[in-house]
Motif scaffolding. Structure first.
Motif, PDB file in Angstrom:
ATOM      1  N   PHE A 239       0.826  -1.206   0.000  1.00  0.00           N
ATOM      2  CA  PHE A 239       0.000   0.000   0.000  1.00  0.00           C
ATOM      3  C   PHE A 239       0.864   1.261   0.000  1.00  0.00           C
ATOM      4  N   GLU A 240       1.958   1.226   0.724  1.00  0.00           N
ATOM      5  CA  GLU A 240       2.894   2.346   0.680  1.00  0.00           C
ATOM      6  C   GLU A 240       3.637   2.369  -0.653  1.00  0.00           C
ATOM      7  N   GLU A 241       3.978   1.187  -1.153  1.00  0.00           N
ATOM      8  CA  GLU A 241       4.644   1.104  -2.446  1.00  0.00           C
ATOM      9  C   GLU A 241       3.742   1.632  -3.553  1.00  0.00           C
ATOM     10  N   HIS A 242       2.441   1.456  -3.373  1.00  0.00           N
ATOM     11  CA  HIS A 242       1.479   1.928  -4.368  1.00  0.00           C
ATOM     12  C   HIS A 242       1.605   3.438  -4.579  1.00  0.00           C
ATOM     13  N   GLU A 243       1.810   4.175  -3.502  1.00  0.00           N
ATOM     14  CA  GLU A 243       1.949   5.623  -3.627  1.00  0.00           C
ATOM     15  C   GLU A 243       3.185   5.988  -4.448  1.00  0.00           C
ATOM     16  N   ALA A 244       4.264   5.235  -4.264  1.00  0.00           N
ATOM     17  CA  ALA A 244       5.472   5.476  -5.054  1.00  0.00           C
ATOM     18  C   ALA A 244       5.232   5.133  -6.522  1.00  0.00           C
ATOM     19  N   LEU A 245       4.445   4.069  -6.765  1.00  0.00           N
ATOM     20  CA  LEU A 245       4.139   3.682  -8.138  1.00  0.00           C
ATOM     21  C   LEU A 245       3.285   4.744  -8.838  1.00  0.00           C
ATOM     22  N   ILE A 246       2.390   5.365  -8.103  1.00  0.00           N
ATOM     23  CA  ILE A 246       1.564   6.432  -8.685  1.00  0.00           C
ATOM     24  C   ILE A 246       2.451   7.569  -9.173  1.00  0.00           C
ATOM     25  N   ARG A 247       3.407   7.950  -8.337  1.00  0.00           N
ATOM     26  CA  ARG A 247       4.297   9.043  -8.710  1.00  0.00           C
ATOM     27  C   ARG A 247       5.141   8.690  -9.930  1.00  0.00           C
ATOM     28  N   LYS A 248       5.445   7.417 -10.083  1.00  0.00           N
ATOM     29  CA  LYS A 248       6.324   6.998 -11.166  1.00  0.00           C
ATOM     30  C   LYS A 248       5.581   6.680 -12.456  1.00  0.00           C
ATOM     31  N   TYR A 249       4.387   6.025 -12.320  1.00  0.00           N
ATOM     32  CA  TYR A 249       3.702   5.519 -13.509  1.00  0.00           C
ATOM     33  C   TYR A 249       2.322   6.125 -13.737  1.00  0.00           C
ATOM     34  N   GLY A 250       1.820   6.903 -12.786  1.00  0.00           N
ATOM     35  CA  GLY A 250       0.460   7.399 -12.899  1.00  0.00           C
ATOM     36  C   GLY A 250      -0.502   6.480 -12.165  1.00  0.00           C
ATOM     37  N   ARG A 251      -1.670   6.996 -11.792  1.00  0.00           N
ATOM     38  CA  ARG A 251      -2.591   6.257 -10.930  1.00  0.00           C
ATOM     39  C   ARG A 251      -3.148   5.004 -11.596  1.00  0.00           C
ATOM     40  N   GLU A 252      -3.531   5.091 -12.848  1.00  0.00           N
ATOM     41  CA  GLU A 252      -4.178   3.947 -13.504  1.00  0.00           C
ATOM     42  C   GLU A 252      -3.225   2.753 -13.604  1.00  0.00           C
TER      43      GLU A 252
ATOM     44  N   ALA B 238      -0.454   2.286 -11.909  1.00  0.00           N
ATOM     45  CA  ALA B 238      -0.051   1.874 -10.561  1.00  0.00           C
ATOM     46  C   ALA B 238      -1.106   0.981  -9.926  1.00  0.00           C
ATOM     47  N   THR B 239      -2.373   1.303 -10.143  1.00  0.00           N
ATOM     48  CA  THR B 239      -3.452   0.491  -9.579  1.00  0.00           C
ATOM     49  C   THR B 239      -3.435  -0.908 -10.164  1.00  0.00           C
ATOM     50  N   ARG B 240      -3.217  -1.021 -11.465  1.00  0.00           N
ATOM     51  CA  ARG B 240      -3.144  -2.347 -12.092  1.00  0.00           C
ATOM     52  C   ARG B 240      -1.977  -3.140 -11.502  1.00  0.00           C
ATOM     53  N   MET B 241      -0.851  -2.496 -11.316  1.00  0.00           N
ATOM     54  CA  MET B 241       0.331  -3.179 -10.788  1.00  0.00           C
ATOM     55  C   MET B 241       0.098  -3.663  -9.360  1.00  0.00           C
ATOM     56  N   THR B 242      -0.510  -2.832  -8.533  1.00  0.00           N
ATOM     57  CA  THR B 242      -0.753  -3.218  -7.145  1.00  0.00           C
ATOM     58  C   THR B 242      -1.811  -4.304  -7.056  1.00  0.00           C
ATOM     59  N   GLN B 243      -2.849  -4.201  -7.880  1.00  0.00           N
ATOM     60  CA  GLN B 243      -3.874  -5.245  -7.899  1.00  0.00           C
ATOM     61  C   GLN B 243      -3.289  -6.586  -8.316  1.00  0.00           C
ATOM     62  N   LEU B 244      -2.346  -6.575  -9.236  1.00  0.00           N
ATOM     63  CA  LEU B 244      -1.675  -7.807  -9.643  1.00  0.00           C
ATOM     64  C   LEU B 244      -0.876  -8.385  -8.480  1.00  0.00           C
ATOM     65  N   LEU B 245      -0.226  -7.512  -7.730  1.00  0.00           N
ATOM     66  CA  LEU B 245       0.557  -7.948  -6.578  1.00  0.00           C
ATOM     67  C   LEU B 245      -0.328  -8.581  -5.505  1.00  0.00           C
ATOM     68  N   LEU B 246      -1.555  -8.078  -5.391  1.00  0.00           N
ATOM     69  CA  LEU B 246      -2.469  -8.546  -4.347  1.00  0.00           C
ATOM     70  C   LEU B 246      -3.489  -9.570  -4.848  1.00  0.00           C
ATOM     71  N   LYS B 247      -3.288 -10.103  -6.021  1.00  0.00           N
ATOM     72  CA  LYS B 247      -4.320 -10.932  -6.656  1.00  0.00           C
ATOM     73  C   LYS B 247      -4.660 -12.193  -5.857  1.00  0.00           C
ATOM     74  N   ASN B 248      -3.734 -12.692  -5.059  1.00  0.00           N
ATOM     75  CA  ASN B 248      -3.988 -13.919  -4.298  1.00  0.00           C
ATOM     76  C   ASN B 248      -4.565 -13.656  -2.912  1.00  0.00           C
ATOM     77  N   TYR B 249      -4.820 -12.386  -2.601  1.00  0.00           N
ATOM     78  CA  TYR B 249      -5.353 -12.038  -1.291  1.00  0.00           C
ATOM     79  C   TYR B 249      -6.833 -11.684  -1.384  1.00  0.00           C
ATOM     80  N   ARG B 250      -7.585 -12.146  -0.401  1.00  0.00           N
ATOM     81  CA  ARG B 250      -9.012 -11.833  -0.323  1.00  0.00           C
ATOM     82  C   ARG B 250      -9.351 -11.045   0.937  1.00  0.00           C
TER      83      ARG B 250
END
Length: 227
Positions: free
Chosen positions: A130-143, A145-157
């Motif tokens: 979740f903290e890494e997500h904020e860094a990804l937004i700054r680097k890649y943009g929100r859309e 970054a959200t895809r990247m973080t969702q992929l990272l969390l895909k196995n969590y419910r």
């Protein structure tokens, strides 16, 4: 059973930044502690080398070194002290420490295998997706970054916030709820326990702990009896 650490001045705690948040409120007066960055877990060999160097730097000053770690991807295996005894919880990782036992962790893992856990220590350390997500937004943009973080969390419910009863939790509970909602995870607050960290600093060091005598080495087989 080994003698308990009756002299806090001769006992040192070495702990991960996430675990020290649970230990600090229970440390007896005069018991020193050192804190190590959670990011060291990324490379277990680096974590082992860092801890070994730290042990060697203070070995002759203390009779007991308490390690606020679990097996942690074998990072603890191979550690030794020439003059001090090493004491470490007999657990695979710190989630069991926060929950109070390996048995409690295993119950959670069986009933809710797709769980991401948070505690005050993890949130304060800032080393989460979740903290890494904020860094990804700054680097890649929100859309993106959200895809990247969702992929990272895909196995969590489920996102489980562990309340160990060691601190005021409102701010940390709110953080966990917000992140769960943002990433479509079911939020749940679960009861932790300070029992393992309390025993770590005050005893008894029973079969929930590995106690390594001076000159001996922490072995993988030492953790085989985790309960």
């Amino acid at each position: 059973m080994p003698d308990l650490p009756m002299d806090p001045a001769r006992t040192l705690v070495m702990a991960c930044a996430t675990v020290i948040e649970e230990l600090r409120p229970l440390l007896p007066p005069g018991m020193a502690h050192q804190v190590f960055d959670f990011g060291l877990h990324v490379n277990p060999q680096n974590l082992r080398h860092t801890l070994q160097a730290a042990i060697e730097a203070v070995d002759e000053q203390y009779g007991t070194i308490l390690l606020g770690y679990g097996l942690c991807s074998l990072a603890i295996v191979g550690l030794k002290a020439r003059h001090a005894r090493l004491v470490v919880p007999r657990v695979d990782d710190c989630i069991a420490i926060f929950l109070g036992s390996t048995a409690a962790y295993r119950r959670q893992a069986r009933s809710e295998p797709g769980t991401y856990y948070l505690t005050k220590g993890w949130i304060e350390a800032g080393d989460t997706p979740f903290e890494e997500h904020e860094a990804l937004i700054r680097k890649y943009g929100r859309e993106r970054a959200t895809r990247m973080t969702q992929l990272l969390l895909k196995n969590y419910r489920r996102l489980a916030f562990i309340d160990t009863g060691q601190y005021e939790i409102e701010r940390y509970r709110a953080y966990a709820k917000t992140k769960a909602e943002a990433f479509g995870l079911r939020f749940e607050e679960i009861e932790g326990s300070p029992s393992l960290v309390r025993k770590m600093v005050s005893g008894p060091w029973d079969d929930e702990f590995v106690v390594v005598a001076p000159g001996e080495t922490v072995r993988y087989t030492d953790f085989a009896g985790a309960k």
